[in-house]
Motif scaffolding. Structure first.
Motif, short mmCIF file in Angstrom:
data_model
loop_
_atom_site.label_atom_id
_atom_site.label_comp_id
_atom_site.label_asym_id
_atom_site.label_seq_id
_atom_site.Cartn_x
_atom_site.Cartn_y
_atom_site.Cartn_z
N LYS A 1 48.67 -128.06 0.32
CA LYS A 1 50.02 -128.20 -0.22
C LYS A 1 51.02 -128.49 0.88
N GLN A 2 50.76 -127.99 2.09
CA GLN A 2 51.63 -128.35 3.19
C GLN A 2 51.51 -129.84 3.50
N LEU A 3 50.29 -130.34 3.45
CA LEU A 3 50.08 -131.76 3.73
C LEU A 3 50.66 -132.64 2.61
N LEU A 4 50.71 -132.11 1.38
CA LEU A 4 51.35 -132.85 0.30
C LEU A 4 52.85 -133.01 0.56
N MET A 5 53.44 -132.01 1.21
CA MET A 5 54.86 -132.13 1.57
C MET A 5 55.03 -133.19 2.66
N VAL A 6 54.09 -133.23 3.61
CA VAL A 6 54.11 -134.28 4.63
C VAL A 6 53.98 -135.65 3.96
N GLY A 7 53.19 -135.67 2.87
CA GLY A 7 52.97 -136.92 2.15
C GLY A 7 54.12 -137.33 1.25
N GLY A 8 55.20 -136.59 1.27
CA GLY A 8 56.39 -136.99 0.54
C GLY A 8 56.40 -136.63 -0.93
N MET A 9 55.52 -135.73 -1.38
CA MET A 9 55.51 -135.34 -2.80
C MET A 9 56.72 -134.48 -3.16
#
Length: 594
Positions: free
Chosen positions: A205-213
């Motif tokens: 979920k942290q990486l999803l934030m990096v991914g701009g979600m």
């Protein structure tokens, strides 16, 4: 086998169907033979309706109905009629009606059940879990699973309205340190390697934030190889929420809106928002817990100075080593000696404390305590300087020792007393946030600092100028009635800060790169400020349904030993399977060797 399919569910029979023909499918809940006329209670997922087999109306169907027994599966056709006034059952939703049967098909027979579905209180949990498919037929189990569906449907609707994306993340993940012990899954196509079943979607979920979600949620299956209890399972369901460009108040406001909606919709209770907020230091000092049940008082009171003033040698040894002394003051209650002994055993044998001191006053006003002979005659007066409302009608319970240990013991004793003395309003709900958790906790065994929440939690501003023990985290838990519904934090979005935290908790640089290199790399490609929260769905449904164990709100749970009694798992792998995975078992079953 062809059968007559239902035109209506059992629990949906109403006056609108009077004098109309209907077809019903379901299980025989009860059969009663009244001298030729046979009455059958037919059950499906919606409820129960009464069937009437009358030989003067349908002789063949009535003859066939003599063979019916509990839990037979049948299909029937008949006409809805009103019950006679004296036969109305107001406890049933369909109690004003019955179905006069014209045809019957027995679709499946049932053996005698290993337990009666109506006698759930007399049936052991082990037997219920062994025959869980039968247990699920009971109305309380059906209602709990129906509630679970309705709650999750509402959660999805609410978060969709706020423009969150529901995104699934992998269950097969990487084995990383920290948190709970992982379940490992050998990878056949890459011999010698393993996946870890995800204990939470934290890194994803942290990486999803990096991914701009920016706004993500997931109703995620999680797996933790931990010691089990009533409120813990090796696999469980978690409501995961993450947001970018927010602070603590933003995420808490979203959650308060969600829980207000759930409490209003499913309990008819209006929650006051914003929820109250208490710091970790405050609740621990008052209640000896970071998830206190605040529906009753009986707060912990510090009495270190009182006992220091008495000059007792065993107290000196505690205070000279930095320990503290706390007490619970039970107002206007004299405990029997047997009850005091029972509480002492509870504290020492079950809670693991070194001891419990109690103080009560006899009818003649004299002090009664295991250490009464070491105390001055005016002990009551001395104690009243620190406990102003203390009277001879009260009882004191005192624990001495390391602050964290002593207060934790008193907190658990407080809950025991609250239940034993009926101090808790079982019908009320108290939801509040606990904030400002310690960032780190000292691991006595490893003699090192660990992250109290997890190593990706952001410390509060100014942390580098503080001693490690004083650093507070940007973490928060939502508590309800002594249960932690869930918790979360604002995450670290600076690779520099992240590396410093890894250094404090003693993670080796090589291992950091091996285990978390992908996250550290992501922090160098525009990592937004972000944070989130996760709630235990099973625990939430447990509270909303009034249950005391999450096993009662999960379709197929495991026992406290991690076993599925119904399927008989876990089981030993076959030798051919181990060989294919390049695994050799070193386990020796001593029971087989005897």
């Amino acid at each position: 086998m062809q059968f007559t399919k239902r035109t209506i569910y059992c629990g949906q029979v109403t006056k609108e169907h009077l004098n109309n023909e209907v077809s019903l499918n379901g299980w025989v809940a009860r059969r009663r033979d009244h001298g030729g006329v046979i009455f059958v209670d037919l059950r499906d997922r919606t409820g129960i309706v009464q069937l009437v087999f009358d030989p003067t109306f349908a002789a063949q169907a009535t003859e066939e109905a003599h063979a019916l027994r509990s839990e037979f599966v049948i299909a029937v056709k008949g006409t809805v009629i009103e019950r006679a006034p004296g036969a109305v059952n107001p406890k049933m939703a369909t109690g004003h009606f019955e179905v006069k049967i014209t045809s019957l098909q027995i679709l499946s027979k049932s053996q005698a059940l290993p337990f009666q579905l109506e006698d759930d209180e007399k049936v052991s949990e082990e037997l219920r879990l062994k025959y869980r498919y039968l247990d699920l037929r009971r109305k309380p189990m059906h209602d709990a699973l129906k509630l679970r569906h309705d709650v999750l449907h509402t959660v999805r609707w609410y978060l969709n309205e706020l423009e969150f994306y529901e995104i699934e993340t992998p269950a097969l993940s990487k084995n990383t340190p920290g948190g709970a012990r992982n379940f490992l899954v050998p990878c056949r196509i890459q011999p010698g390697t393993v996946y870890a079943l995800s204990e939470s979607p934290q890194l994803y979920k942290q990486l999803l934030m990096v991914g701009g979600m920016e706004k993500y949620f997931q109703i995620a299956r999680c797996f933790r190889d931990e010691a089990l209890r009533a409120n813990r399972q090796p696999e469980f369901t978690q409501l995961d929420i993450e947001m970018a460009f927010i602070d603590e108040n933003d995420i808490q406001t979203v959650c308060e809106g969600l829980f207000s909606l759930l409490w209003k919709k499913f309990l008819g209770i209006t929650l006051n928002t914003p929820f109250k907020r208490y710091t970790y230091d405050t609740v621990f000092a008052r209640f000896g817990s970071d998830k206190p049940d605040m529906r009753f008082g009986l707060e912990i009171q510090g009495v270190t100075e009182l006992f220091e003033s008495l000059g007792l040698n065993f107290i000196k040894s505690v205070t000279q080593s930095g320990g503290r002394i706390g007490c619970l003051q039970v107002k206007n209650h004299r405990f029997a000696r047997a009850d005091l002994d029972k509480l002492t055993d509870h504290v020492t044998k079950e809670l693991g404390a070194k001891g419990l001191l109690w103080f009560r006053w006899k009818e003649d006003g004299s002090l009664d305590s295991p250490i009464a002979k070491h105390l001055p005659a005016d002990f009551l007066e001395k104690a009243q300087k620190y406990l102003p409302d203390l009277t001879p009608a009260d009882t004191l319970f005192v624990v001495a020792g390391d602050y964290d240990d002593a207060w934790t013991t008193l907190g658990q004793l407080r809950l025991t007393l609250g239940k034993d003395l009926n101090l808790i309003d079982q019908k009320s709900f108290d939801l509040f946030w606990v904030t400002d958790f310690p960032m780190f906790e000292w691991n006595k065994e490893a003699k090192k600092w660990d992250a109290k929440h997890h190593a990706f939690t952001s410390p509060q501003d100014g942390w580098e100028q503080q001693e490690i023990k004083d650093v507070k985290a940007r973490a928060y838990d939502l508590v309800c009635n002594g249960e932690e519904l869930g918790g979360g934090s604002i995450r670290i979005h600076s690779s520099e800060v992240q590396n410093k935290i890894f250094d404090i908790v003693g993670l080796d640089r090589t291992k950091i790169e091996e285990k978390f290199g992908f996250l550290l790399e992501a922090q160098n490609f525009g990592y937004p400020p972000e944070g989130g929260v996760a709630f235990g769905v099973d625990r939430l449904i447990m509270i909303l349904s009034g249950n005391d164990s999450i096993r009662n709100v999960i379709a197929f749970p495991k026992t406290q030993h991690g076993s599925c009694l119904m399927m008989g798992s876990p089981v030993a792998a076959e030798e051919s399977q181990l060989k294919e995975l390049h695994i050799k078992s070193t386990w020796v079953d001593n029971k087989q060797n005897k």
